[in-house]
Design an enzyme around this catalytic site. Structure first.
Site, short mmCIF file in Angstrom:
data_model
loop_
_atom_site.label_atom_id
_atom_site.label_comp_id
_atom_site.label_asym_id
_atom_site.label_seq_id
_atom_site.Cartn_x
_atom_site.Cartn_y
_atom_site.Cartn_z
N GLU A 36 0.88 -1.17 0.00
CA GLU A 36 0.00 0.00 0.00
C GLU A 36 0.92 1.21 0.00
OE1 GLU A 36 -2.94 0.41 3.14
OE2 GLU A 36 -3.45 2.44 2.48
N ASN A 91 -4.52 5.16 -1.81
CA ASN A 91 -5.69 5.75 -1.15
C ASN A 91 -6.21 6.93 -1.96
OD1 ASN A 91 -5.74 4.36 1.61
ND2 ASN A 91 -3.60 4.90 1.28
N GLU A 123 -8.12 2.33 -3.06
CA GLU A 123 -8.76 2.19 -1.76
C GLU A 123 -9.69 3.37 -1.52
OE1 GLU A 123 -6.13 1.29 1.44
OE2 GLU A 123 -5.39 -0.53 0.44
N ASP A 153 -11.93 0.54 2.15
CA ASP A 153 -10.94 0.73 3.22
C ASP A 153 -11.64 0.94 4.56
OD1 ASP A 153 -8.46 1.06 4.33
OD2 ASP A 153 -7.96 2.91 3.27
N GLU A 210 -6.11 -5.10 8.43
CA GLU A 210 -5.16 -3.99 8.60
C GLU A 210 -4.64 -3.96 10.04
OE1 GLU A 210 -6.68 -0.46 5.82
OE2 GLU A 210 -7.77 -0.63 7.70
P1 C2E Z 1 -5.00 4.05 5.99
O1 C2E Z 1 -5.34 3.98 4.53
O2 C2E Z 1 -5.88 3.26 6.89
O3 C2E Z 1 -3.50 3.61 6.07
C1 C2E Z 1 -2.99 2.77 7.01
C2 C2E Z 1 -2.45 3.53 8.15
O4 C2E Z 1 -2.19 2.63 9.22
C3 C2E Z 1 -1.10 4.20 7.82
O5 C2E Z 1 -1.02 5.41 8.54
C4 C2E Z 1 -0.12 3.19 8.35
O6 C2E Z 1 1.13 3.74 8.66
C5 C2E Z 1 -0.82 2.71 9.61
N1 C2E Z 1 -0.42 1.36 10.00
C6 C2E Z 1 0.02 0.39 9.21
N2 C2E Z 1 0.27 -0.73 9.90
C7 C2E Z 1 -0.02 -0.45 11.21
C8 C2E Z 1 0.01 -1.23 12.41
O7 C2E Z 1 0.38 -2.41 12.44
N3 C2E Z 1 -0.39 -0.62 13.56
C9 C2E Z 1 -0.79 0.68 13.58
N4 C2E Z 1 -1.17 1.20 14.75
N5 C2E Z 1 -0.84 1.44 12.46
C10 C2E Z 1 -0.45 0.87 11.28
P2 C2E Z 1 -0.58 6.76 7.86
O8 C2E Z 1 0.50 6.52 6.91
O9 C2E Z 1 -0.38 7.73 8.98
O10 C2E Z 1 -1.84 7.18 7.02
C11 C2E Z 1 -3.00 7.61 7.64
C12 C2E Z 1 -4.11 7.75 6.66
O11 C2E Z 1 -3.84 8.81 5.76
C13 C2E Z 1 -4.28 6.52 5.78
O12 C2E Z 1 -5.01 5.57 6.47
C14 C2E Z 1 -5.02 7.11 4.61
O13 C2E Z 1 -6.40 7.20 4.88
C15 C2E Z 1 -4.48 8.52 4.52
N6 C2E Z 1 -3.50 8.60 3.43
C16 C2E Z 1 -2.21 8.22 3.40
N7 C2E Z 1 -1.67 8.46 2.17
C17 C2E Z 1 -2.65 9.00 1.40
C18 C2E Z 1 -2.72 9.48 0.05
O14 C2E Z 1 -1.79 9.41 -0.74
N8 C2E Z 1 -3.91 9.99 -0.39
C19 C2E Z 1 -5.00 10.05 0.42
N9 C2E Z 1 -6.13 10.56 -0.07
N10 C2E Z 1 -4.97 9.61 1.70
C20 C2E Z 1 -3.80 9.09 2.20
CA CA Z 2 -5.73 2.61 2.99
CA CA Z 3 -7.31 1.59 6.30
#
Ligand code: C2E
Ligand code: CA
Ligand code: CA
Length: 677
Positions: A36, A91, A123, A153, A210
């Site tokens: 991802e 995403n 997603e 998602d 996830e």
């Molecule tokens: P998401 O799509 O649910 O992405 C997964 C989030 O969970 C990511 O946070 C990831 O770092 C975190 N994560 C992964 N594995 C674990 C785990 O084992 N435990 C825990 N506690 N957390 C874990 P991140 O990178 O901070 O991203 C947060 C949200 O920001 C993402 O949730 C997504 O909704 C959004 N996002 C990130 N990149 C993009 C993008 O390029 N475009 C858009 N529109 N949204 C984005």
């Molecule tokens: Ca996602």
């Molecule tokens: Ca997610």
């Protein structure tokens, strides 16, 4: 421009936004399946800014598409991704999905690097779907048309998830972190995850958990039937330069052992789950358009949702604590073998059964069942989680559609025109059966380049050139060439076609028709004959058929069956506006607005409408259930010239079938009486 806006634009220009990649792993084999891609911002003064902070800002200032383009362009360009079979999930914000040209932008970005969109997963979170489901559906279909996969998602964080799962063309379901967190400790949460996974499977979706952080969680998820996992256990997000190392490395996670819980965690009771969480789970469970229940080892109902109670025709409270045999004795023999196998640990999906009509009346229903064994902390089977879908309508719709397609083909056969379809290489992929009548060449031989054998050798070069030109420029085709009749004589034909463009602006195929050149062609008498034959065919159809002429928006044909179903209120010559005043309601009882009439949609947008169920109130006061399907009619040069609606009276569908077989018997008798015999 505000300071923030300027700062964001600067950040893009200076390349502060970049992608990181988190592994997604197949739980059964522990093999890397893809990544991802997540956005990161390394601000030159502030350092790392969290996505949850900068994404809302980018959305607000209209820069979110730029972010997607930036990170996708970097990702697509990586050889380690481009030259593998790994999937890449990205995403997309609700604003992007509901805004216009998302599919086009993605196709554009992919085109530059040649990244195959079949490996891209988009997603989408629920909030995008809540605000405008219809727009979301359109956008989802455009993305699917490109070949992208769709994932829902954060599943489980909204209330109406299951409804969306049912309506939209999702391929994958991502179970939210918050469920995964408690799957080991909380028995109740485990039952729900089991039900959700079972549901995903029964809908044919790939399931991804996830936030998998521990071995125990991963093992439990595997036992519950989850397909893929993603989380810190398998790897934190890494930057592009470390991707190659991640792909090369052995994951070294072994999940084959039976899940064992740390002994200090004792089973937690229902009442220790926070109330709001429980209410949410209950709402998801209850709102499902799919029957869900959990059976204990003795096949007693431990929990069930409203839909299941409806399907069984027994109130919820009369299920709890009772066995399946006690609640539905007449169906039990049909399902018992599957439940028993699931109790032995075998997950069973996609079983179709015919539920007999209840004694109180009603009809036979077709049910799709899936059974998922659920285990407790020690790996012992706790019971079976069951998902049941009523697919009677789907089956009926499929059958009705197949029939209406047949009618359409029949009409095409009578037409003196030969419709054809060319693919992007200029090969014929489909051609009307009248080609065979005209040339004697079987359709199967005409496909590809076979049809050129029937074309006069002198005409082949300019014909091929015209096709090549149209494929290169997008211009319509309009050419004449000679074909050989079975008698050996050559006749002049005119072939016209126009390219059809996909959402990305690329040509997907060319549609066209070929006909004999006028004058040399049919006499007016012959034309009259084929028109009469067309009328005869429409009149003989057992379903109602209404044709609308696009030019003056009036009803041009109403066949006798339509007349019978709709009554005198409908007649040839009436305007489309009058037609939309007919008393029709949606299946949920809502009055149908003029713009919602399937014929109107088809005539305005040129789109077919598939099997829509409506209720029609006839002048005599009778209410009838109808199944409406509409199709656009295009002229040879690609103009929308009309639309027709096929109307099936669902209440009388059974009578009609009986009538047809009676007619067939009659005609057999007739022919045996024939003097020629
Ligand atoms: P998401 O799509 O649910 O992405 C997964 C989030 O969970 C990511 O946070 C990831 O770092 C975190 N994560 C992964 N594995 C674990 C785990 O084992 N435990 C825990 N506690 N957390 C874990 P991140 O990178 O901070 O991203 C947060 C949200 O920001 C993402 O949730 C997504 O909704 C959004 N996002 C990130 N990149 C993009 C993008 O390029 N475009 C858009 N529109 N949204 C984005
Ligand atoms: Ca996602
Ligand atoms: Ca997610």
């Amino acid at each position: 421009m505000s300071f923030i806006e300027t700062d964001l634009a600067r950040a893009f220009d200076e390349g502060e936004f970049y992608p990181v990649f988190q592994p997604v792993v197949e739980l059964r084999t522990c093999q890397l399946a893809g990544f991802e891609v997540l956005a990161r911002w390394n601000h030159k003064q502030l350092g790392q800014v969290a996505p949850d902070e900068f994404i809302p800002l980018l959305e607000k200032f209209g820069l979110i598409d730029r972010l997607s383009r930036t990170i996708l362009t970097s990702a697509f360009a990586l050889p380690v991704l481009a030259e593998s079979t790994l999937k890449l999930a990205v995403n997309i914000s609700p604003i992007q999905l509901l805004g216009d040209r998302l599919a086009e932008r993605i196709a554009d970005t992919a085109r530059q690097s040649g990244f195959p969109l079949e490996r891209l997963v988009i997603e989408i979170t629920e909030s995008a779907l809540l605000s405008d489901l219809e727009r979301a559906l359109d956008a989802a279909q455009e993305l699917k048309a490109l070949g992208c996969k769709l994932a829902l998602d954060d599943f489980g964080t909204g209330y109406s998830s299951l409804k969306h799962l049912h309506t939209l063309p999702f391929d994958e379901l991502k179970v939210d972190r918050s469920f995964v967190n408690s799957v080991v400790e909380k028995r109740e949460s485990r039952k729900i995850v089991a039900a959700v996974l079972g549901l995903g499977q029964s809908l044919g979706l790939t399931t991804i958990a996830e936030g998998v952080e521990t071995h125990e969680q991963a093992q439990m998820l595997l036992w519950l039937g989850c397909d893929f996992g993603q989380g810190w256990l398998f790897g934190r997000p890494v930057t592009a330069d470390r991707l190659e190392a991640v792909v090369a490395q052995d994951l070294r996670v072994d999940l084959t052992a039976t899940p064992v819980l740390p002994s200090e965690i004792s089973p937690i009771h229902l009442d220790t789950i926070p109330a709001e969480r429980l209410a949410l789970l209950q709402a998801i469970y209850d709102g499902a358009p799919v029957g869900l229940c959990f059976l204990d080892r003795k096949m007693r109902y431990m929990s069930l949702n409203r839909r299941l109670a409806e399907l069984n025709g027994v109130p919820i409270e009369n299920h709890l604590g009772k066995t399946v045999e006690e609640v539905i004795p007449h169906i039990f023999p049909l399902v018992e073998p599957y439940i028993r196998r699931a109790m032995q640990g075998e997950p069973i999906t996609g079983v179709e059964i015919q539920k007999p009509a209840p004694a109180s009346g009603g009809e036979r229903r077709t049910l799709l069942l899936s059974y998922q064994p659920a285990r407790d902390e020690a790996g012992e089977i706790l019971g079976v989680s069951v998902a049941i879908m009523d697919i009677t309508e789907t089956k009926r719709t499929e059958a009705a559609l197949r029939e209406s397609e047949d009618h359409y083909r029949h009409m095409m056969h009578l037409s003196p025109h030969v419709p054809w379809v060319l693919d992007t290489r200029g090969h014929v992929t489909e051609a009307g059966s009248s080609w065979e009548r005209l040339t004697g060449q079987p359709i199967t031989d005409a496909l590809g380049n076979g049809w050129l054998e029937m074309v006069h050798p002198e005409d082949v070069p300019h014909t091929l050139e015209a096709i090549r030109h149209s494929l290169n420029t997008g211009q319509p085709i309009d050419i004449e060439y000679r074909v050989r009749r079975p008698s050996g004589e050559w006749i002049w034909m005119r072939s016209r076609g126009s390219p059809r463009f996909g959402p990305s602006g690329r040509i997907v195929c060319i549609y066209g028709v070929v006909e004999e050149v006028h004058g040399q062609k049919q006499t007016s008498e012959e034309l009259q004959d084929s028109k009469a034959a067309l009328y005869a065919a429409i009149n003989a159809v057992h379903d109602g058929m209404v044709l609308i002429d696009a030019q003056d928006c009036t009803v041009s044909i109403v066949n006798p069956a339509a007349q019978q179903i709709l009554g005198d209120a409908v007649h040839a010559g009436m305007t489309l506006a009058d037609y939309t005043r007919l008393p029709m309601t949606h299946a949920d009882g809502r009055r149908m607005q003029p713009s919602e009439f399937p014929l109107v949609r088809t005539i305005l947008r040129g789109e077919p409408v598939e099997a829509k169920q409506v209720i029609y109130k006839r002048a005599d006061g009778a209410q009838v259930w109808l199944l409406l399907s509409t199709r656009p009619i295009y002229s040879e040069d690609g103009q929308l010239i009309g639309a027709f609606s096929i109307i099936r009276d669902l209440d009388h569908a059974v009578d009609i079938r009986r009538e047809i077989s009676a007619l067939q018997d009659e005609s057999e008798e007739d022919s045996s009486k024939s003097p020629l015999r």
